[in-house]
Design a protein around this motif. Structure first.
Motif, short mmCIF file in Angstrom:
data_model
loop_
_atom_site.label_atom_id
_atom_site.label_comp_id
_atom_site.label_asym_id
_atom_site.label_seq_id
_atom_site.Cartn_x
_atom_site.Cartn_y
_atom_site.Cartn_z
N SER A 182 -6.44 6.68 -4.91
CA SER A 182 -7.36 6.45 -6.02
C SER A 182 -6.66 6.44 -7.37
O SER A 182 -7.28 6.13 -8.39
CB SER A 182 -8.46 7.52 -6.03
OG SER A 182 -7.91 8.82 -6.25
N LYS A 183 -5.38 6.80 -7.41
CA LYS A 183 -4.64 6.87 -8.68
C LYS A 183 -3.43 5.94 -8.64
O LYS A 183 -2.46 6.20 -7.92
CB LYS A 183 -4.17 8.31 -8.95
CG LYS A 183 -5.28 9.35 -8.92
CD LYS A 183 -6.28 9.16 -10.06
CE LYS A 183 -7.35 10.25 -10.03
NZ LYS A 183 -8.35 10.06 -11.11
N HIS A 196 -4.19 -1.77 -3.69
CA HIS A 196 -3.45 -0.54 -3.94
C HIS A 196 -2.09 -0.65 -3.27
O HIS A 196 -1.79 -1.65 -2.62
CB HIS A 196 -4.22 0.68 -3.43
CG HIS A 196 -4.69 0.55 -2.01
ND1 HIS A 196 -3.83 0.60 -0.92
CD2 HIS A 196 -5.93 0.35 -1.47
CE1 HIS A 196 -4.50 0.47 0.20
NE2 HIS A 196 -5.78 0.30 -0.10
#
Length: 318
Positions: A7-8, A85
């Motif tokens: 998520s980062k 991602h």
């Protein structure tokens, strides 16, 4: 943990940079050529690279770069990730470094390269000229099998995938098999017109399918732990993702089944290889990368997912 990293973006970049540094440290100074226990294997044609260190590094680097890029493209084109991602890259590099596969010019490296190209050709059966993709897939399977005979088991993935995803499957299967036969015909013609048929006979008669589990009479505790964690990790990923994707569209469920078929083909490559179990696990690099990338983005049971993925990575390091 991996859900949080996924998520980062900043953490993903940091992880990729750290893994690349680790990969370079492993790569430089320890790169070597892996011999195949078959004196007639065409893999021996590449043995000349042992005397050209720069060429060997270039071959390994380009091969790994293509594998990462094509695996990443396949993952997101398949709809397994909502937002782009770097987890595919992270897992690929992590498994590669922990297993020590990055410093070897081996049939594992070459097989994974051919495999990911064939997977990319068999991604979308609705767009483009499918017959040409089938033919090219067959030719690539045939060529790969000349260098490493167990690569013929990739035909299991291609044919099974066509059966699941196509209605006029028999025509596509025939075209795929024709692609393999074209390679066989070319080889026969080459030796026939060169008056070297005895060499062809010697090559064919020298082909062997080994058994990974017969290579060692007594396993060390490290190998036993790796075998157990590999089996458990694969079963866990298969069951959990099956439950997760039961609520997805039919197309996504079929694509997940396609990854399972890839895994089964890789298991056949692994079982019928002449290497010890730790080395043979390298054949699972691509399916494990895909599985773990999917598990990393799951919201359900993130701690359990992390644990099941980490035990496999730790076992690779033993």
């Amino acid at each position: 943990m991996f859900r949080f990293i996924q998520s980062k973006l900043f953490l993903q970049v940091v992880c990729v940079m750290a893994l690349l540094t680790w990969a370079v440290l492993q790569f430089v100074g320890s790169t070597h050529f892996v011999q195949v226990p078959s004196s007639t294997s065409l893999w021996l044609m590449l043995s000349s690279l042992q005397n050209h260190y720069g060429g060997m590094i270039a071959v390994i680097s380009i091969s790994l770069l293509l594998q990462i890029l094509l695996t990443d493209v396949y993952y997101f084109r398949g709809g397994f990730g909502d937002n782009h991602h770097l987890m595919v890259c992270i897992w690929f590099l992590l498994i590669l470094c922990c297993g020590g596969f990055i410093s070897e010019l081996s049939p594992v490296l070459l097989s994974n390269l051919f495999l990911v190209i064939i997977i990319s050709l068999n991604f979308d059966y609705d767009n483009g000229n499918l017959k040409s993709k089938d033919l090219l897939s067959g030719i690539l399977t045939g060529v790969a099998s000349l260098f490493y005979p167990p690569m013929v088991f990739v035909a299991f993935f291609v044919i099974s995938s066509l059966v699941i995803n196509r209605f006029s499957k028999y025509k596509d299967i025939i075209v795929y098999i024709l692609g393999i036969l074209l390679v066989c015909l070319y080889c026969f013609s080459f030796y026939f017109f060169s008056n070297r048929l005895p060499e062809l006979y010697q090559f064919v008669s020298g082909i062997r399918f080994y058994n990974t589990f017969a290579m060692t009479e007594m396993y060390s505790w490290q190998v036993m732990v790796l075998i157990a964690t590999t089996v458990v990790s694969l079963l866990y990923a298969t069951v959990v993702l099956k439950i997760q994707y039961d609520s997805k569209t039919v197309l996504l469920r079929k694509r997940l089944i396609t990854i399972h078929l890839i895994t089964m083909s890789c298991l056949l490559l692994m079982v019928f290889s002449p290497f010890d179990f730790h080395h043979a696990v390298g054949f699972l690099l691509i399916p494990m990368t895909l599985y773990y990338s999917m598990l990393s983005q799951m919201k359900e049971h993130p701690l359990v997912n992390d644990f099941m993925m980490l035990i496999f990575v730790v076992a690779l390091c033993l």
